[in-house]
Design a protein around this motif. Structure first.
Motif, PDB file in Angstrom:
ATOM      1  N   UNK A  48      29.640  38.784  30.015  1.00  0.00           N
ATOM      2  CA  UNK A  48      29.453  37.399  29.595  1.00  0.00           C
ATOM      3  C   UNK A  48      30.611  36.506  30.046  1.00  0.00           C
ATOM      4  N   UNK A  49      31.760  37.117  30.348  1.00  0.00           N
ATOM      5  CA  UNK A  49      32.940  36.361  30.782  1.00  0.00           C
ATOM      6  C   UNK A  49      33.119  36.415  32.299  1.00  0.00           C
ATOM      7  N   UNK A  50      32.066  36.734  33.027  1.00  0.00           N
ATOM      8  CA  UNK A  50      32.180  36.935  34.471  1.00  0.00           C
ATOM      9  C   UNK A  50      32.669  35.685  35.204  1.00  0.00           C
ATOM     10  N   UNK A  51      32.240  34.496  34.790  1.00  0.00           N
ATOM     11  CA  UNK A  51      32.675  33.281  35.487  1.00  0.00           C
ATOM     12  C   UNK A  51      34.186  33.092  35.359  1.00  0.00           C
ATOM     13  N   UNK A  52      34.696  33.343  34.169  1.00  0.00           N
ATOM     14  CA  UNK A  52      36.146  33.253  33.969  1.00  0.00           C
ATOM     15  C   UNK A  52      36.873  34.284  34.826  1.00  0.00           C
ATOM     16  N   UNK A  53      36.378  35.516  34.826  1.00  0.00           N
ATOM     17  CA  UNK A  53      37.027  36.584  35.591  1.00  0.00           C
ATOM     18  C   UNK A  53      36.991  36.304  37.084  1.00  0.00           C
ATOM     19  N   UNK A  54      35.893  35.767  37.581  1.00  0.00           N
ATOM     20  CA  UNK A  54      35.806  35.422  39.004  1.00  0.00           C
ATOM     21  C   UNK A  54      36.784  34.303  39.345  1.00  0.00           C
ATOM     22  N   UNK A  55      36.965  33.359  38.422  1.00  0.00           N
ATOM     23  CA  UNK A  55      37.918  32.277  38.658  1.00  0.00           C
ATOM     24  C   UNK A  55      39.341  32.823  38.723  1.00  0.00           C
ATOM     25  N   UNK A  56      39.672  33.748  37.833  1.00  0.00           N
ATOM     26  CA  UNK A  56      40.993  34.376  37.862  1.00  0.00           C
ATOM     27  C   UNK A  56      41.159  35.179  39.144  1.00  0.00           C
ATOM     28  N   UNK A  57      40.117  35.909  39.523  1.00  0.00           N
ATOM     29  CA  UNK A  57      40.161  36.720  40.742  1.00  0.00           C
ATOM     30  C   UNK A  57      40.405  35.845  41.964  1.00  0.00           C
ATOM     31  N   UNK A  58      39.821  34.666  41.972  1.00  0.00           N
ATOM     32  CA  UNK A  58      39.947  33.765  43.116  1.00  0.00           C
ATOM     33  C   UNK A  58      41.375  33.252  43.294  1.00  0.00           C
ATOM     34  N   UNK A  59      42.158  33.301  42.211  1.00  0.00           N
ATOM     35  CA  UNK A  59      43.547  32.849  42.284  1.00  0.00           C
ATOM     36  C   UNK A  59      44.461  33.924  42.873  1.00  0.00           C
ATOM     37  N   UNK A  60      43.963  35.151  42.972  1.00  0.00           N
ATOM     38  CA  UNK A  60      44.744  36.228  43.569  1.00  0.00           C
ATOM     39  C   UNK A  60      45.871  36.703  42.672  1.00  0.00           C
ATOM     40  N   UNK A  61      46.843  37.372  43.267  1.00  0.00           N
ATOM     41  CA  UNK A  61      47.959  37.895  42.508  1.00  0.00           C
ATOM     42  C   UNK A  61      47.568  39.090  41.660  1.00  0.00           C
ATOM     43  N   UNK A  62      48.501  39.539  40.816  1.00  0.00           N
ATOM     44  CA  UNK A  62      48.266  40.720  39.986  1.00  0.00           C
ATOM     45  C   UNK A  62      47.116  40.503  39.012  1.00  0.00           C
ATOM     46  N   UNK A  63      47.057  39.321  38.408  1.00  0.00           N
ATOM     47  CA  UNK A  63      45.972  39.033  37.465  1.00  0.00           C
ATOM     48  C   UNK A  63      44.631  38.990  38.181  1.00  0.00           C
ATOM     49  N   UNK A  64      44.621  38.434  39.377  1.00  0.00           N
ATOM     50  CA  UNK A  64      43.386  38.367  40.153  1.00  0.00           C
ATOM     51  C   UNK A  64      42.851  39.735  40.502  1.00  0.00           C
ATOM     52  N   UNK A  65      43.743  40.629  40.888  1.00  0.00           N
ATOM     53  CA  UNK A  65      43.334  41.997  41.208  1.00  0.00           C
ATOM     54  C   UNK A  65      42.789  42.712  39.974  1.00  0.00           C
ATOM     55  N   UNK A 112      28.096  41.981  42.879  1.00  0.00           N
ATOM     56  CA  UNK A 112      28.622  42.369  44.181  1.00  0.00           C
ATOM     57  C   UNK A 112      28.743  41.185  45.131  1.00  0.00           C
ATOM     58  N   UNK A 113      27.733  40.328  45.169  1.00  0.00           N
ATOM     59  CA  UNK A 113      27.801  39.162  46.051  1.00  0.00           C
ATOM     60  C   UNK A 113      29.007  38.282  45.752  1.00  0.00           C
ATOM     61  N   UNK A 114      29.185  37.842  44.505  1.00  0.00           N
ATOM     62  CA  UNK A 114      30.362  37.037  44.170  1.00  0.00           C
ATOM     63  C   UNK A 114      31.679  37.749  44.441  1.00  0.00           C
ATOM     64  N   UNK A 115      31.719  39.059  44.207  1.00  0.00           N
ATOM     65  CA  UNK A 115      32.946  39.799  44.482  1.00  0.00           C
ATOM     66  C   UNK A 115      33.278  39.792  45.968  1.00  0.00           C
ATOM     67  N   UNK A 116      32.284  40.081  46.792  1.00  0.00           N
ATOM     68  CA  UNK A 116      32.523  40.123  48.237  1.00  0.00           C
ATOM     69  C   UNK A 116      32.920  38.761  48.789  1.00  0.00           C
ATOM     70  N   UNK A 117      32.388  37.695  48.202  1.00  0.00           N
ATOM     71  CA  UNK A 117      32.755  36.348  48.666  1.00  0.00           C
ATOM     72  C   UNK A 117      34.223  36.038  48.400  1.00  0.00           C
ATOM     73  N   UNK A 118      34.793  36.700  47.421  1.00  0.00           N
ATOM     74  CA  UNK A 118      36.227  36.500  47.155  1.00  0.00           C
ATOM     75  C   UNK A 118      37.077  36.879  48.356  1.00  0.00           C
ATOM     76  N   UNK A 119      36.599  37.845  49.139  1.00  0.00           N
ATOM     77  CA  UNK A 119      37.379  38.318  50.286  1.00  0.00           C
ATOM     78  C   UNK A 119      37.550  37.235  51.355  1.00  0.00           C
TER      79      UNK A 119
END
Length: 223
Positions: free
Chosen positions: A108-125, A146-153
């Protein structure tokens, strides 16, 4: 002396938190006090409380079932109010540890987690690791994430690229199609990576392929 007065940041004794972890394992109701410290404590106390949650999760992850919201709130508050990055990192690491126990709440918190992931760094990983953990054991979550995760790359720095690929590994493990999609995403950036980063990505992909082959063989023998 209250529970929070016994934190290492107050006593100056690093072993204090270990004793508090033992007490929480023996009396799980004390975790509500830890959650309160995570919300209202001093910056150092919040780090202590986050670490206690993590240490408890490593031993008995099921005890953190009711504290998912507290962990997300702590990470958000630390980001929004300029709090310590350690709280964010520890809270997210704890969520990775318990993700397979509370998958719906974490998803349910996937949008928040993807936003953090997009910022990179230790928290993003760590945010990527949480989402990948969801996809590891659930094909439905994998299909949605999977699609949103791969787009982070696409926006991942060259320095973080191989680490990000490794963090995504669990999301595609066991899925031939998932591995192919990850391979394609790596190939698109391959020419810009250093030799070391390419080698790390290759090792991750080879390991995923081998694990998937073994999984398929075991499933075939079981039928």
């Amino acid at each position: 002396m209250s529970f929070l007065d016994e934190l290492a940041s107050t006593t100056g004794d690093k072993g204090s938190n270990d004793e508090l972890v033992k007490r929480c394992l023996e009396t799980p109701a004390l975790l509500h006090t830890v959650a309160e410290g995570l919300r209202t404590g001093t910056p150092k106390a919040k780090v202590d409380c986050a670490q206690i949650f993590l240490d408890v999760a490593k031993r008995r992850a099921e005890l953190l079932h009711f504290f998912v919201g507290d962990l997300f709130d702590a990470a958000r508050a630390a980001q929004e109010k300029g709090g310590t990055k350690r709280v964010i990192k520890i809270a997210l690491t704890t969520l990775t540890t318990i993700a397979d126990i509370v998958p719906a709440e974490v998803f349910a918190e996937r949008d928040y987690l993807l936003a953090v992931a997009n910022e990179g760094g230790a928290a993003g990983l760590e945010a990527v690791a949480i989402l990948s953990r969801l996809g590891r054991d659930n094909a439905n979550y994998r299909g949605k994430l999977l699609g949103p995760l791969l787009r982070l790359l696409n926006n991942t720095s060259d320095d973080d690229f191989s680490r990000m690929v490794a963090a995504m590994g669990p999301a595609v493990e066991g899925s031939v199609d998932g591995i192919k999609r990850l391979q394609q995403a790596v190939a698109a950036r391959r020419d810009t990576l250093t030799e070391t980063a390419r080698q790390r990505c290759d090792r991750t992909l080879v390991k995923l392929e081998r694990t998937t082959v073994r999984t398929k063989k075991k499933a075939g023998r079981a039928q």
